[in-house]
Design an enzyme around this catalytic site. Structure first.
Site, PDB file in Angstrom:
ATOM      1  N   ASN A  67       0.868  -1.022  -0.113  1.00 25.05           N
ATOM      2  CA  ASN A  67       0.074  -0.008  -0.013  1.00 25.05           C
ATOM      3  C   ASN A  67       0.934   1.346   0.113  1.00 25.05           C
ATOM      4  O   ASN A  67       1.786   1.354   0.525  1.00 25.05           O
ATOM      5  CB  ASN A  67      -1.069  -0.064   1.150  1.00 25.05           C
ATOM      6  CG  ASN A  67      -0.322  -0.453   2.445  1.00 25.05           C
ATOM      7  OD1 ASN A  67       0.482  -1.034   2.636  1.00 25.05           O
ATOM      8  ND2 ASN A  67      -0.978   0.316   3.473  1.00 25.05           N
ATOM      9  N   GLU A  80      -3.129  -4.663  -3.002  1.00 24.73           N
ATOM     10  CA  GLU A  80      -3.651  -5.313  -4.193  1.00 24.73           C
ATOM     11  C   GLU A  80      -3.849  -4.642  -5.395  1.00 24.73           C
ATOM     12  O   GLU A  80      -3.167  -5.361  -6.469  1.00 24.73           O
ATOM     13  CB  GLU A  80      -5.274  -5.873  -3.512  1.00 24.73           C
ATOM     14  CG  GLU A  80      -5.241  -6.691  -2.387  1.00 24.73           C
ATOM     15  CD  GLU A  80      -5.397  -6.099  -1.346  1.00 24.73           C
ATOM     16  OE1 GLU A  80      -4.797  -4.787  -0.997  1.00 24.73           O
ATOM     17  OE2 GLU A  80      -6.229  -6.372  -0.413  1.00 24.73           O
ATOM     18  N   CYS A 117     -10.349  -4.829   0.345  1.00 22.91           N
ATOM     19  CA  CYS A 117     -11.576  -3.863   0.448  1.00 22.91           C
ATOM     20  C   CYS A 117     -12.356  -4.114  -0.862  1.00 22.91           C
ATOM     21  O   CYS A 117     -12.002  -4.696  -1.770  1.00 22.91           O
ATOM     22  CB  CYS A 117     -10.898  -2.559   0.422  1.00 22.91           C
ATOM     23  SG  CYS A 117     -10.147  -1.846  -0.989  1.00 22.91           S
ATOM     24  N   CYS A 120     -10.687  -3.097  -4.329  1.00 26.41           N
ATOM     25  CA  CYS A 120      -9.652  -4.162  -4.611  1.00 26.41           C
ATOM     26  C   CYS A 120     -10.483  -5.571  -5.288  1.00 26.41           C
ATOM     27  O   CYS A 120     -10.189  -5.974  -6.126  1.00 26.41           O
ATOM     28  CB  CYS A 120      -8.847  -4.598  -3.614  1.00 26.41           C
ATOM     29  SG  CYS A 120      -7.626  -3.277  -3.309  1.00 26.41           S
TER      30      CYS A 120
HETATM   31  N1  THU Z   1      -5.163  -1.668   2.588  1.00 26.89           N
HETATM   32  C1  THU Z   1      -4.856  -2.433   1.641  1.00 26.89           C
HETATM   33  O1  THU Z   1      -3.748  -2.049   1.363  1.00 26.89           O
HETATM   34  N2  THU Z   1      -5.412  -3.541   1.400  1.00 26.89           N
HETATM   35  C2  THU Z   1      -6.714  -3.831   2.032  1.00 26.89           C
HETATM   36  O2  THU Z   1      -7.284  -4.737   1.552  1.00 26.89           O
HETATM   37  C3  THU Z   1      -7.150  -3.140   2.896  1.00 26.89           C
HETATM   38  C4  THU Z   1      -6.587  -1.754   3.191  1.00 26.89           C
HETATM   39  C5  THU Z   1      -4.604  -0.393   3.027  1.00 26.89           C
HETATM   40  C6  THU Z   1      -4.981   0.957   2.534  1.00 26.89           C
HETATM   41  C7  THU Z   1      -4.380   1.867   3.643  1.00 26.89           C
HETATM   42  O3  THU Z   1      -3.305   2.166   2.995  1.00 26.89           O
HETATM   43  C8  THU Z   1      -4.401   1.009   4.739  1.00 26.89           C
HETATM   44  O4  THU Z   1      -4.444  -0.336   4.489  1.00 26.89           O
HETATM   45  C9  THU Z   1      -5.454   1.347   5.688  1.00 26.89           C
HETATM   46  O5  THU Z   1      -6.757   1.279   5.224  1.00 26.89           O
END
Ligand code: THU
Length: 165
Positions: A67, A80, A117, A120
């Site tokens: 992320n 993702e 989420c 994604c």
């Molecule tokens: N995040 C992801 O990278 N993938 C997920 O499936 C859920 C959330 C990240 C986004 C943000 O940088 C942090 O997690 C908190 O939401």
């Protein structure tokens, strides 16, 4: 008087459940390990929630992502999508077989599998629909059980797709 409904639709969704990375098939374990490695490079100064994703392609290549956050929050992107979009950019004609996702928060120990989420899920669905082949999704927390979905359909029933367009 309101009209009565004619029937009820129930949707069953299933996941394989594993107790640890050691119980996974060798290739799945290796992919999850790549996701664990890449989460260390996440740029997550606002959430302290490092996510790693590793994508296995049909040609055997593994593409990883994490992320990337931004002071203007919505401008950041989940692990993702970073991984999947990179795969799409570098290997536009190669199908995605599996994506492994994992997390390590600086605030708490995540003891259950991280589930992608909504945005994604929709992005994974796009590539599944594009290839016509199911994408397996391996979901893991920092600790605890690991879930595997056979297809994005398990996580996104009644999905919106190109069939409506
Ligand atoms: N995040 C992801 O990278 N993938 C997920 O499936 C859920 C959330 C990240 C986004 C943000 O940088 C942090 O997690 C908190 O939401």
């Amino acid at each position: 008087m309101a009209k009565s409904k004619i029937s009820k639709l129930s949707i069953l969704t299933e996941f394989e459940v594993y107790n640890s990375i050691k119980d996974l098939a060798k290739k799945d374990g290796e992919l999850l390990l790549e996701a664990q490695k890449i989460l260390k490079n996440a740029y997550a100064p606002y959430s302290n929630f490092n996510v790693g994703a590793a994508v296995l392609l049909d040609n055997g290549k593994i593409v990883t992502g994490n992320n990337q956050e931004n002071a203007a929050y919505p401008s950041g992107l989940c692990a993702e999508r970073v991984a999947i979009f990179y795969a799409g950019a570098q290997y536009p004609n190669v199908d995605i077989k599996t994506i492994a996702i994992t997390v390590k928060s600086k605030n708490i120990v995540i003891k259950e599998p991280l589930s992608p989420c909504g945005g994604c899920r929709q992005a994974i669905a796009e590539y599944e629909n594009k290839s016509g082949k199911a994408i397996r999704i391996i979901m893991s927390g920092e600790k605890g059980q690991i879930y595997i979905a056979k297809s994005i359909e398990s996580l996104l029933p009644l999905m919106f797709s190109k069939k409506y367009l």
